[in-house]
Design a protein around this motif. Structure first.
Motif, PDB file in Angstrom:
ATOM      1  N   GLY A  27       0.782  -1.227   0.000  1.00  0.00           N
ATOM      2  CA  GLY A  27       0.000   0.000   0.000  1.00  0.00           C
ATOM      3  C   GLY A  27       0.814   1.277   0.000  1.00  0.00           C
ATOM      4  N   GLU A  28       2.130   1.173  -0.113  1.00  0.00           N
ATOM      5  CA  GLU A  28       3.004   2.348  -0.100  1.00  0.00           C
ATOM      6  C   GLU A  28       2.720   3.244  -1.307  1.00  0.00           C
ATOM      7  OE1 GLU A  28       7.762   3.423  -0.577  1.00  0.00           O
ATOM      8  OE2 GLU A  28       7.094   1.342  -0.697  1.00  0.00           O
ATOM      9  N   LYS A  29       2.538   4.550  -1.037  1.00  0.00           N
ATOM     10  CA  LYS A  29       2.361   5.509  -2.130  1.00  0.00           C
ATOM     11  C   LYS A  29       3.721   5.772  -2.756  1.00  0.00           C
ATOM     12  CE  LYS A  29       0.509  10.009  -3.348  1.00  0.00           C
ATOM     13  NZ  LYS A  29      -0.183  11.208  -2.858  1.00  0.00           N
ATOM     14  N   LEU A  30       3.797   5.601  -4.069  1.00  0.00           N
ATOM     15  CA  LEU A  30       5.068   5.751  -4.772  1.00  0.00           C
ATOM     16  C   LEU A  30       5.243   7.137  -5.367  1.00  0.00           C
ATOM     17  CD1 LEU A  30       5.054   2.258  -6.503  1.00  0.00           C
ATOM     18  CD2 LEU A  30       6.315   2.961  -4.453  1.00  0.00           C
ATOM     19  N   TYR A  31       4.242   7.618  -6.099  1.00  0.00           N
ATOM     20  CA  TYR A  31       4.313   8.942  -6.709  1.00  0.00           C
ATOM     21  C   TYR A  31       2.942   9.329  -7.244  1.00  0.00           C
ATOM     22  CZ  TYR A  31       4.769   6.275 -11.089  1.00  0.00           C
ATOM     23  OH  TYR A  31       4.581   5.414 -12.130  1.00  0.00           O
ATOM     24  N   SER A  32       2.822  10.585  -7.670  1.00  0.00           N
ATOM     25  CA  SER A  32       1.586  11.083  -8.279  1.00  0.00           C
ATOM     26  C   SER A  32       1.917  11.796  -9.582  1.00  0.00           C
ATOM     27  CB  SER A  32       0.865  12.055  -7.349  1.00  0.00           C
ATOM     28  OG  SER A  32       0.405  11.413  -6.197  1.00  0.00           O
ATOM     29  N   LEU A  33       0.988  11.718 -10.513  1.00  0.00           N
ATOM     30  CA  LEU A  33       1.084  12.464 -11.765  1.00  0.00           C
ATOM     31  C   LEU A  33       0.170  13.675 -11.686  1.00  0.00           C
ATOM     32  CD1 LEU A  33       0.900   9.531 -14.342  1.00  0.00           C
ATOM     33  CD2 LEU A  33       2.944  10.760 -13.605  1.00  0.00           C
ATOM     34  N   HIS A  34       0.677  14.821 -12.131  1.00  0.00           N
ATOM     35  CA  HIS A  34      -0.098  16.064 -12.152  1.00  0.00           C
ATOM     36  C   HIS A  34      -0.401  16.391 -13.614  1.00  0.00           C
ATOM     37  CE1 HIS A  34       1.139  16.888  -7.973  1.00  0.00           C
ATOM     38  NE2 HIS A  34       2.237  16.265  -8.349  1.00  0.00           N
ATOM     39  N   GLY A  35      -1.615  16.765 -13.917  1.00  0.00           N
ATOM     40  CA  GLY A  35      -1.924  17.095 -15.303  1.00  0.00           C
ATOM     41  C   GLY A  35      -3.379  17.446 -15.534  1.00  0.00           C
ATOM     42  N   HIS A  36      -4.282  16.843 -14.779  1.00  0.00           N
ATOM     43  CA  HIS A  36      -5.698  17.184 -14.919  1.00  0.00           C
ATOM     44  C   HIS A  36      -6.022  18.345 -13.988  1.00  0.00           C
ATOM     45  CE1 HIS A  36      -7.045  13.976 -17.557  1.00  0.00           C
ATOM     46  NE2 HIS A  36      -6.321  13.114 -16.847  1.00  0.00           N
ATOM     47  N   GLU A  37      -6.912  19.195 -14.436  1.00  0.00           N
ATOM     48  CA  GLU A  37      -7.329  20.353 -13.635  1.00  0.00           C
ATOM     49  C   GLU A  37      -8.526  20.029 -12.743  1.00  0.00           C
ATOM     50  OE1 GLU A  37      -5.648  23.277 -13.743  1.00  0.00           O
ATOM     51  OE2 GLU A  37      -4.252  22.270 -15.112  1.00  0.00           O
ATOM     52  N   VAL A  38      -9.226  18.950 -13.064  1.00  0.00           N
ATOM     53  CA  VAL A  38     -10.446  18.572 -12.341  1.00  0.00           C
ATOM     54  C   VAL A  38     -10.405  17.079 -12.025  1.00  0.00           C
ATOM     55  CG1 VAL A  38     -11.856  20.415 -13.398  1.00  0.00           C
ATOM     56  CG2 VAL A  38     -11.702  18.173 -14.502  1.00  0.00           C
ATOM     57  N   GLU A  39     -11.470  16.574 -11.424  1.00  0.00           N
ATOM     58  CA  GLU A  39     -11.571  15.181 -10.992  1.00  0.00           C
ATOM     59  C   GLU A  39     -11.239  14.190 -12.103  1.00  0.00           C
ATOM     60  OE1 GLU A  39     -15.099  12.120  -9.534  1.00  0.00           O
ATOM     61  OE2 GLU A  39     -15.552  14.237  -9.830  1.00  0.00           O
ATOM     62  N   VAL A  40     -10.398  13.218 -11.775  1.00  0.00           N
ATOM     63  CA  VAL A  40     -10.085  12.114 -12.687  1.00  0.00           C
ATOM     64  C   VAL A  40     -11.209  11.097 -12.567  1.00  0.00           C
ATOM     65  CG1 VAL A  40      -8.447  10.281 -13.244  1.00  0.00           C
ATOM     66  CG2 VAL A  40      -7.603  12.508 -12.470  1.00  0.00           C
ATOM     67  N   THR A  41     -11.871  10.799 -13.677  1.00  0.00           N
ATOM     68  CA  THR A  41     -13.061   9.941 -13.655  1.00  0.00           C
ATOM     69  C   THR A  41     -12.837   8.565 -14.270  1.00  0.00           C
ATOM     70  OG1 THR A  41     -13.777  10.972 -15.717  1.00  0.00           O
ATOM     71  CG2 THR A  41     -14.680  11.878 -13.665  1.00  0.00           C
ATOM     72  N   ALA A  42     -11.693   8.355 -14.939  1.00  0.00           N
ATOM     73  CA  ALA A  42     -11.423   7.062 -15.571  1.00  0.00           C
ATOM     74  C   ALA A  42      -9.922   6.864 -15.720  1.00  0.00           C
ATOM     75  CB  ALA A  42     -12.086   6.983 -16.944  1.00  0.00           C
ATOM     76  N   ILE A  43      -9.485   5.625 -15.507  1.00  0.00           N
ATOM     77  CA  ILE A  43      -8.067   5.276 -15.650  1.00  0.00           C
ATOM     78  C   ILE A  43      -7.991   3.874 -16.245  1.00  0.00           C
ATOM     79  CG2 ILE A  43      -5.943   4.721 -14.409  1.00  0.00           C
ATOM     80  CD1 ILE A  43      -6.695   6.660 -12.282  1.00  0.00           C
ATOM     81  N   ALA A  44      -7.026   3.663 -17.149  1.00  0.00           N
ATOM     82  CA  ALA A  44      -6.781   2.320 -17.687  1.00  0.00           C
ATOM     83  C   ALA A  44      -5.320   2.210 -18.096  1.00  0.00           C
ATOM     84  CB  ALA A  44      -7.679   2.047 -18.890  1.00  0.00           C
ATOM     85  N   PHE A  45      -4.681   1.114 -17.710  1.00  0.00           N
ATOM     86  CA  PHE A  45      -3.341   0.802 -18.191  1.00  0.00           C
ATOM     87  C   PHE A  45      -3.464   0.095 -19.529  1.00  0.00           C
ATOM     88  CE2 PHE A  45      -2.323   0.969 -13.642  1.00  0.00           C
ATOM     89  CZ  PHE A  45      -1.116   1.647 -13.656  1.00  0.00           C
ATOM     90  N   ASP A  46      -2.494   0.327 -20.412  1.00  0.00           N
ATOM     91  CA  ASP A  46      -2.492  -0.454 -21.653  1.00  0.00           C
ATOM     92  C   ASP A  46      -2.173  -1.901 -21.296  1.00  0.00           C
ATOM     93  OD1 ASP A  46       0.508  -1.038 -23.156  1.00  0.00           O
ATOM     94  OD2 ASP A  46       0.477   0.189 -21.344  1.00  0.00           O
ATOM     95  N   GLY A  55      -8.991   9.881 -17.961  1.00  0.00           N
ATOM     96  CA  GLY A  55     -10.045  10.779 -18.409  1.00  0.00           C
ATOM     97  C   GLY A  55     -10.536  11.590 -17.226  1.00  0.00           C
ATOM     98  N   ALA A  56     -11.082  12.771 -17.512  1.00  0.00           N
ATOM     99  CA  ALA A  56     -11.487  13.661 -16.427  1.00  0.00           C
ATOM    100  C   ALA A  56     -12.862  14.268 -16.665  1.00  0.00           C
ATOM    101  CB  ALA A  56     -10.449  14.776 -16.246  1.00  0.00           C
ATOM    102  N   ARG A  57     -13.363  14.895 -15.620  1.00  0.00           N
ATOM    103  CA  ARG A  57     -14.685  15.503 -15.639  1.00  0.00           C
ATOM    104  C   ARG A  57     -14.821  16.584 -16.715  1.00  0.00           C
ATOM    105  NH1 ARG A  57     -18.920  14.760 -13.256  1.00  0.00           N
ATOM    106  NH2 ARG A  57     -18.081  13.462 -11.617  1.00  0.00           N
ATOM    107  N   ASP A  58     -13.724  17.249 -17.079  1.00  0.00           N
ATOM    108  CA  ASP A  58     -13.779  18.310 -18.092  1.00  0.00           C
ATOM    109  C   ASP A  58     -13.706  17.777 -19.520  1.00  0.00           C
ATOM    110  OD1 ASP A  58     -11.123  17.552 -18.280  1.00  0.00           O
ATOM    111  OD2 ASP A  58     -10.322  19.554 -17.836  1.00  0.00           O
ATOM    112  N   GLY A  59     -13.674  16.453 -19.688  1.00  0.00           N
ATOM    113  CA  GLY A  59     -13.636  15.857 -21.016  1.00  0.00           C
ATOM    114  C   GLY A  59     -12.235  15.644 -21.566  1.00  0.00           C
ATOM    115  N   SER A  60     -11.205  15.936 -20.781  1.00  0.00           N
ATOM    116  CA  SER A  60      -9.844  15.719 -21.271  1.00  0.00           C
ATOM    117  C   SER A  60      -9.461  14.253 -21.108  1.00  0.00           C
ATOM    118  CB  SER A  60      -8.843  16.614 -20.532  1.00  0.00           C
ATOM    119  OG  SER A  60      -8.821  16.321 -19.158  1.00  0.00           O
ATOM    120  N   ILE A  61      -8.709  13.764 -22.093  1.00  0.00           N
ATOM    121  CA  ILE A  61      -8.147  12.415 -22.060  1.00  0.00           C
ATOM    122  C   ILE A  61      -6.650  12.583 -22.233  1.00  0.00           C
ATOM    123  CG2 ILE A  61      -8.036  10.166 -23.183  1.00  0.00           C
ATOM    124  CD1 ILE A  61     -10.881  10.592 -24.162  1.00  0.00           C
TER     125      ILE A  61
END
Length: 186
Positions: A27-46, A55-61
């Motif tokens: 459960g150790e937190k390793l790092y965070s990515l910064h880039g969305h301005e609003v809530e992140v609503t979807a995540i998927a690894f390839d 994906g985020a609430r503002d429609g950005s992917i």
């Protein structure tokens, strides 16, 4: 929320726009990515674990190459981004937005839209079979909920009416022989 394909990491999207990575073993937190301005609503690894799509609430992917600090590709979408699903060959990404008929297929390399020959009315969930031969989509046309199974040419193989009118999320078993759909029934 998404597991890395090798099972060692889990990515969590936050209300603050951050994507945080945790080690699954402790459960150790390793790092965070910064880039969305609003809530992140979807995540998927390839499927091969080389990058992450968010994906985020503002429609950005955004497409993030793991090991780098910022997104390499950002595209805008009309609505809130919902469920995401990769094709097993890592060539296509299926994205559901928050609007009517808001179902898209994108080329993973540049997140460019791929024209679809089918219209999905109010989609809420998507899953791709492990072999890439089938696509399951949950939609809610006119107040009812359905799960439709398509082949790779978008021909309908089967369509089920769901027990309630609320959204659902499809999931294929690892061997691709079973399809399960969760649904809000209350």
């Amino acid at each position: 929320l998404a597991f890395h394909p090798d099972g060692t990491l889990i990515a969590v999207g936050g209300l603050d726009g951050l994507i945080s990575f945790f080690r699954t073993s402790n459960g150790e937190k390793l790092y965070s990515l910064h880039g969305h301005e609003v809530e992140v609503t979807a995540i998927a690894f390839d499927p091969f674990g080389r990058f992450l799509i968010s994906g985020a609430r503002d429609g950005s992917i955004k497409k993030w190459h793991l090991g780098s600090s910022g997104p390499q590709v950002t595209v805008r979408h009309t609505h809130v981004i919902g469920p995401l699903a990769f094709s097993p060959d890592d060539k296509h990404l299926w994205a559901i937005g928050g609007g009517l008929n808001d179902f898209q297929c994108m080329n993973v390399n540049g997140l460019m839209k791929v024209p679809l020959s089918v219209s999905i009315d109010n989609p809420t969930g998507v899953a791709v079979s492990p072999d890439g031969a089938c696509l399951a989509v949950v939609d809610r046309p006119e107040g009812s909920a359905y799960c439709t199974l398509f082949n790779d040419k978008f021909e309908v193989l089967h369509r089920w009416r769901m027990p309630s009118k609320y959204w659902g999320t499809p999931l294929f078993s690892p061997d691709g022989r079973r399809l399960a759909v969760s649904q809000i029934t209350g």
